[in-house]
Design a protein around this motif. Structure first.
Motif, PDB file in Angstrom:
ATOM      1  N   THR A 130      22.241 -12.079 -48.931  1.00 36.38           N
ATOM      2  CA  THR A 130      22.985 -11.467 -47.895  1.00 36.38           C
ATOM      3  C   THR A 130      22.228 -11.116 -46.722  1.00 36.38           C
ATOM      4  N   ALA A 131      23.281 -10.700 -45.790  1.00 36.49           N
ATOM      5  CA  ALA A 131      22.760 -10.334 -44.197  1.00 36.49           C
ATOM      6  C   ALA A 131      22.594  -8.754 -44.422  1.00 36.49           C
ATOM      7  N   LEU A 132      23.561  -8.030 -45.213  1.00 35.99           N
ATOM      8  CA  LEU A 132      23.714  -6.527 -45.262  1.00 35.99           C
ATOM      9  C   LEU A 132      24.348  -6.306 -46.748  1.00 35.99           C
ATOM     10  N   THR A 133      23.382  -5.575 -47.368  1.00 36.67           N
ATOM     11  CA  THR A 133      23.893  -5.038 -48.620  1.00 36.67           C
ATOM     12  C   THR A 133      23.863  -3.432 -48.698  1.00 36.67           C
ATOM     13  N   SER A 177      26.777   5.210 -49.985  1.00 39.16           N
ATOM     14  CA  SER A 177      25.438   6.046 -49.984  1.00 39.16           C
ATOM     15  C   SER A 177      24.852   6.177 -48.846  1.00 39.16           C
ATOM     16  N   GLY A 178      25.120   5.412 -47.959  1.00 37.20           N
ATOM     17  CA  GLY A 178      24.219   5.466 -46.589  1.00 37.20           C
ATOM     18  C   GLY A 178      23.193   4.811 -46.622  1.00 37.20           C
ATOM     19  N   VAL A 179      22.588   4.244 -47.810  1.00 36.69           N
ATOM     20  CA  VAL A 179      21.554   3.329 -47.861  1.00 36.69           C
ATOM     21  C   VAL A 179      21.842   1.958 -47.603  1.00 36.69           C
ATOM     22  N   TYR A 180      21.053   1.230 -46.775  1.00 34.19           N
ATOM     23  CA  TYR A 180      21.618  -0.148 -46.460  1.00 34.19           C
ATOM     24  C   TYR A 180      20.113  -0.979 -46.585  1.00 34.19           C
ATOM     25  N   VAL A 181      20.252  -2.181 -46.701  1.00 35.20           N
ATOM     26  CA  VAL A 181      19.216  -3.255 -46.663  1.00 35.20           C
ATOM     27  C   VAL A 181      19.811  -4.201 -45.984  1.00 35.20           C
TER      28      VAL A 181
END
Length: 482
Positions: A130-133, A177-181
């Motif tokens: 995935t590009a954004l999780t 949550s505001g947490v992204y990878v």
């Protein structure tokens, strides 16, 4: 380079003021379980083996950066707080030229997020390609959070902030949550974020639409425990986070072979290490870089800060140790105080109401009661009598005293520093020693006793009226002498 072996860069957003704390201390520096909140995020990033850790600072930047100084931590200043998207770009600029990497975004005020959870998030992100999780959670009532709106196939279509949500969207339990990878395109895409909103800020959540516009699906990784992303925004939140972390820390120690007789009353900071078969009685507080070896017993309501305790040590109730070293097999207390610079050899006995400061006590020294030992070196097997004082301060300077091995110091003695007392010397009880004592010598430094018969009757008899008014028992005694 494949998705699974790409490096990881971490950007920690820690620039906010945190006005709800009502404090001069920057919000992210408020301590929780022995670490400033932001240090928990740094610890998590380091635990993931991140290539780079960048902390974005703003309010109180100098204090935050001074607190987090470490070889593997960088800093980026957000001089104007223009939103999370702008803060992210400030951090991304510090990573320019580092090459491709996954980028993880964390926050300086969420100390409960486990490294294991972050590891699972990154593993899922890479496994799915995935590009954004987005790290999400689920609550029965997600009031205050942006809601995750999913499409038919489970991908994330959009994040709806509560104030813009419809009643149906507000009923959604899954929250952001505001947490992204993200993949390495994140900084480039973030530059396209605009501030065309009511607050005039740049929101990191807008990355979702930008990735989708590139044709990339956005996935969510859902937390098993939504408390992990609970932020501490005020003093109540700090207390709640402290309680959760305290239970985690105490549980981990018990599973590792430590006995906590009353876990709810024990406070152990995250920086403390405990060996096996350690027994911790109720009310104990362990702080800082404290290291406790195997088989130690810590008595009720003791407070131990940044101290090292050897194997088999016993610290009895209500003792206070700060930056002290206690050798194997020694016992301390009850009601003892070891101040910074106290070093106890093996088998030392420090009893009730004994205070040491910058003192080195060799193996087998005994100081059982009511003593002050400051700026002193004491040789092996010396006995320090009750009430002994090493008078180390002359009103301007501190002075050091050296006491040899096998010395006997009688009760209620005062050693007036700087002094040297040789091996096997004796000091008579009640002595005020103001000269050095040679090896094997006896020092007697007290005035000659005089006995004046009948003195009390003559003295108090001259004040009969006052005695009869205030001390009737003494008036009766005087009457019996007549």
């Amino acid at each position: 380079m494949t998705q699974t072996n790409r490096p990881l860069d971490v950007i920690i957003l820690a620039a906010g003021q945190g006005t709800r704390m009502k404090s001069t201390l920057p919000k992210v520096l408020h301590p929780v379980a022995g670490r400033p909140m932001v240090a928990w995020a740094v610890k998590g990033a380091q635990g993931l083996g991140a290539r780079n850790v960048v902390v974005v600072t703003g309010h109180g930047a100098e204090r935050v950066e001074a607190t987090l100084q470490a070889p593997d931590v960088r800093f980026a200043r957000q001089h104007q707080q223009l939103g999370t998207g702008h803060a992210f770009l400030c951090g991304a600029e510090a990573l320019e030229g580092e090459g491709e990497a996954d980028v993880l975004v964390l926050y300086g005020d969420t100390p409960l997020l486990r490294t294991e959870t972050l590891g699972a998030l990154i593993a899922d992100h890479r496994a799915q390609g995935t590009a954004l999780t987005i790290l999400t959670g689920e609550l029965p009532d997600a009031t205050g959070y942006g809601r995750i709106i999913r499409g038919p196939s489970g991908e994330v279509e959009r994040i709806v902030e509560e104030k813009a949500a419809t009643p149906e969207e507000r009923a959604v339990r899954e929250f952001n949550s505001g947490v992204y990878v993200m993949d390495s395109r994140a900084p480039e895409l973030a530059r396209r974020i605009t501030n065309e909103n009511a607050a005039g800020e740049y929101y990191l959540t807008d990355l979702l639409a930008l990735y989708r516009a590139e044709g990339d699906p956005v996935r969510a990784f859902q937390l098993a425990d939504a408390d992990e992303v609970m932020g501490a925004n005020d003093r109540t939140g700090l207390a709640e986070a402290e309680a959760i972390l305290r239970r985690r820390i105490n549980t981990a120690h018990m599973k590792a072979g430590v006995t906590l007789q009353d876990p709810e009353s024990v406070r152990i900071e995250d920086t403390v290490t405990l060996g096996r078969d350690v027994t911790v009685e109720p009310g104990v507080i362990l702080r800082g870089a404290t290291q406790v070896a195997d088989g130690v017993t810590l008595g009720a309501y003791s407070v131990i800060t940044s101290s090292v305790l050897g194997a088999g040590v016993t610290v009895k109730a209500h003792s206070v140790l700060e930056e002290a070293y206690v050798g194997a097999g020694s016992d301390v207390g009850p009601f003892a105080r070891l101040r910074p610079g106290s070093v106890l050899g093996e088998g030392v006995h420090i009893g009730n109401f004994v205070e040491t400061k910058n003192a080195q006590l060799s193996a087998g020294v005994k100081a059982g009661h009511l003593a002050y030992l400051g700026d002193v070196e004491i040789g092996a097997e010396t006995n320090v009598g009750a009430g002994t004082i090493v008078a180390n301060f002359d009103g301007v300077n501190k002075h050091r005293t050296q006491v040899g091995a096998g010395v006997f110091i009688g009760s209620n003695s005062t050693l007036i520093a700087p002094r040297v007392v040789g091996d096997a010397a004796f000091i008579a009880a009640g002595s005020a020693v103001h000269e050095d004592v040679p090896e094997g010598a006896l020092a007697v430094a007290r005035g000659k006793q005089r006995v004046l018969e009948g003195w009390s009757r003559r003295y108090w008899g001259g004040m009969r009226e006052k005695v009869e008014r205030k001390l009737p028992w003494l008036a009766g005694w005087l009457a019996r002498q007549e």
